[in-house]
Design a protein around this motif. Sequence first.
Motif, PDB file in Angstrom:
ATOM      1  N   UNK A  71       0.671  -1.229  -0.018  1.00 16.65           N
ATOM      2  CA  UNK A  71      -0.350   0.167  -0.186  1.00 16.65           C
ATOM      3  C   UNK A  71       0.620   1.143   0.004  1.00 16.65           C
ATOM      4  N   UNK A  72       0.784   2.352  -0.954  1.00 15.07           N
ATOM      5  CA  UNK A  72       0.960   4.023  -0.826  1.00 15.07           C
ATOM      6  C   UNK A  72       0.389   4.703  -0.212  1.00 15.07           C
ATOM      7  N   UNK A  73       1.004   5.211   0.425  1.00 15.49           N
ATOM      8  CA  UNK A  73      -0.267   6.627   0.808  1.00 15.49           C
ATOM      9  C   UNK A  73       0.358   7.794   0.769  1.00 15.49           C
ATOM     10  N   UNK A  74      -0.096   8.351   0.888  1.00 13.54           N
ATOM     11  CA  UNK A  74       0.770  10.307   2.004  1.00 13.54           C
ATOM     12  C   UNK A  74       0.343  11.296   3.148  1.00 13.54           C
ATOM     13  N   UNK A  96       9.086  14.511  -1.429  1.00 13.74           N
ATOM     14  CA  UNK A  96       8.388  16.329  -2.458  1.00 13.74           C
ATOM     15  C   UNK A  96       7.800  15.366  -3.229  1.00 13.74           C
ATOM     16  N   UNK A  97       6.650  14.867  -2.868  1.00 12.93           N
ATOM     17  CA  UNK A  97       5.443  13.937  -3.671  1.00 12.93           C
ATOM     18  C   UNK A  97       5.019  15.173  -3.913  1.00 12.93           C
ATOM     19  N   UNK A  98       5.158  16.379  -3.462  1.00  8.73           N
ATOM     20  CA  UNK A  98       3.253  17.219  -3.858  1.00  8.73           C
ATOM     21  C   UNK A  98       3.457  18.883  -4.066  1.00  8.73           C
ATOM     22  N   UNK A  99       4.836  18.655  -3.423  1.00  5.50           N
ATOM     23  CA  UNK A  99       5.600  20.856  -3.490  1.00  5.50           C
ATOM     24  C   UNK A  99       6.733  19.989  -4.033  1.00  5.50           C
ATOM     25  N   UNK A 116      -3.152   5.008  -9.803  1.00  3.15           N
ATOM     26  CA  UNK A 116      -3.064   3.909 -11.146  1.00  3.15           C
ATOM     27  C   UNK A 116      -3.382   4.578 -12.306  1.00  3.15           C
ATOM     28  N   UNK A 117      -2.481   4.094 -13.242  1.00  5.01           N
ATOM     29  CA  UNK A 117      -2.844   4.471 -14.311  1.00  5.01           C
ATOM     30  C   UNK A 117      -3.698   3.607 -15.906  1.00  5.01           C
ATOM     31  N   UNK A 118      -3.889   3.860 -16.197  1.00  2.52           N
ATOM     32  CA  UNK A 118      -4.137   2.813 -17.016  1.00  2.52           C
ATOM     33  C   UNK A 118      -2.518   1.236 -17.853  1.00  2.52           C
ATOM     34  N   UNK A 119      -1.883   1.878 -17.955  1.00  4.21           N
ATOM     35  CA  UNK A 119      -0.572   1.537 -17.992  1.00  4.21           C
ATOM     36  C   UNK A 119       0.735   1.341 -16.155  1.00  4.21           C
ATOM     37  N   UNK A 120      -0.090   1.496 -15.656  1.00  7.01           N
ATOM     38  CA  UNK A 120       0.638   0.972 -14.644  1.00  7.01           C
ATOM     39  C   UNK A 120       1.195   1.987 -13.830  1.00  7.01           C
ATOM     40  N   UNK A 121       0.773   3.363 -14.680  1.00  4.89           N
ATOM     41  CA  UNK A 121       1.793   4.836 -13.079  1.00  4.89           C
ATOM     42  C   UNK A 121       1.330   5.749 -12.507  1.00  4.89           C
ATOM     43  N   UNK A 122       2.553   5.438 -11.651  1.00  2.04           N
ATOM     44  CA  UNK A 122       1.855   5.987 -10.857  1.00  2.04           C
ATOM     45  C   UNK A 122       1.686   7.845 -10.458  1.00  2.04           C
ATOM     46  N   UNK A 123      -0.053   8.308 -10.789  1.00  2.00           N
ATOM     47  CA  UNK A 123      -0.245   9.465 -10.800  1.00  2.00           C
ATOM     48  C   UNK A 123      -1.118  10.483  -9.018  1.00  2.00           C
ATOM     49  N   UNK A 124      -0.643  11.199  -8.945  1.00  2.00           N
ATOM     50  CA  UNK A 124      -0.952  12.432  -8.103  1.00  2.00           C
ATOM     51  C   UNK A 124      -1.337  13.315  -8.161  1.00  2.00           C
ATOM     52  N   UNK A 125      -1.794  13.563  -7.019  1.00  2.76           N
ATOM     53  CA  UNK A 125      -3.076  14.710  -6.861  1.00  2.76           C
ATOM     54  C   UNK A 125      -1.585  15.910  -5.930  1.00  2.76           C
ATOM     55  N   UNK A 136       7.599  10.791 -13.002  1.00  6.81           N
ATOM     56  CA  UNK A 136       8.217   9.964 -14.611  1.00  6.81           C
ATOM     57  C   UNK A 136       9.342   8.520 -14.207  1.00  6.81           C
ATOM     58  N   UNK A 137       8.932   8.028 -13.832  1.00  6.42           N
ATOM     59  CA  UNK A 137       9.755   7.137 -12.983  1.00  6.42           C
ATOM     60  C   UNK A 137       8.717   5.474 -12.528  1.00  6.42           C
ATOM     61  N   UNK A 138       9.427   4.551 -12.808  1.00  2.82           N
ATOM     62  CA  UNK A 138       8.434   3.064 -12.654  1.00  2.82           C
ATOM     63  C   UNK A 138       8.178   2.903 -10.999  1.00  2.82           C
ATOM     64  N   UNK A 139       7.123   2.595 -10.875  1.00  2.00           N
ATOM     65  CA  UNK A 139       6.434   2.275  -9.179  1.00  2.00           C
ATOM     66  C   UNK A 139       7.299   1.793  -8.328  1.00  2.00           C
TER      67      UNK A 139
END
Length: 342
Positions: A71-74, A96-99, A116-125, A136-139
């Motif tokens: 699990x990942x969490x912010x 430095x996950x958001x700022x 995760x998007x359809x290609x398995x990349x991490x998307x962050x708010x 821009x890196x593998x999970x």
Amino acid sequence: MPSRWIGLLLFAACSTSQAEYAPEMNTPTGSVKIYDEDAYLLLHYDMRPVIRSHNHEWTEGPLWVDEGGYLLFSDIPENRIYKYKPGVGTKVYLERSGATGLVEGDYTQGSNGLLLDGEGRLVLMQQGDRRVATMDAPVDEPAASYITLADRYDSKRLNSPNDAVYDSNGSMYFTDPPYGLPGLVDDERRELSFQGVYRLDPDGELVLIDDAVSYPNGIGLSPDGTTLYVAVSDVDDAVWLAYDVEPDGSVSNRRVFYDANELAGKAGEYGYPDGMAVHSSGFIFATGPGGVWLFSPEGVPVARILTGRATANCTLSADEGTLYITADDTLMSLLLNEAPGR
């Protein structure tokens, strides 16, 4: 240059994959309150949430990564993401996950919602950078390098993207309240006059679908993709909304799914409508006053998981056997029943 690629930031790789795990906690807390026997489809009557990690500042955005089983969490104030491995413990996953210093003087808040998007990349708010971005890196090799997906609407900066969900066509629905700005709606850096609910299409087009929600927060879709749910964390109007989703991705028939004003803000009922997780059965786990509410697809509350603290968000493991809960400075888990038909 296409707008989705503007804002590519290259930082020195800051992978934390070699960091030590803090040992897993196993501390029962809170309780489960059943209102309707339908709750037993998913909940054990005698189960309690268990604290798995603590001493954070404000946990949010839990995301189960099935490939790897973790699990990942912010942690928003700490500007970092943590990784929790069941049976092992918790460690820092990404700094430095958001700022990230995208704009000088921006608030130093970290990421909020993760997916995760359809290609398995991490998307962050990214609350600090006020944008939706892809790492821009593998999970499994995290680095503070990001590609902007959306940061402006009508040439004006977003407030602070909060939570998001993908539909089956690859469009992302997300909320944009002002919580990443120190002054909230009165912050001098705020450029939009509203808090929006948006749809980001696969071609990069950003579509405003509702500009009349006071504090849009958590967001989710029904299993068949025909209903969109939005939590409203307004202290004066604490509700969950529902919309019909049309075949073209637009929404209609906005309505109150459930009104929580009777409990919101009352003594001991910590928290307001926030993040949510939609089960494949159509039942909805939604954080709100007191902890996590369990709603039937019709909007009937059948149970509450009382955490004893303000509760921000929740998510399900891939097999839906565990509910993970981010509550104040902790990460919790709760074992679930296997729903009929699974």
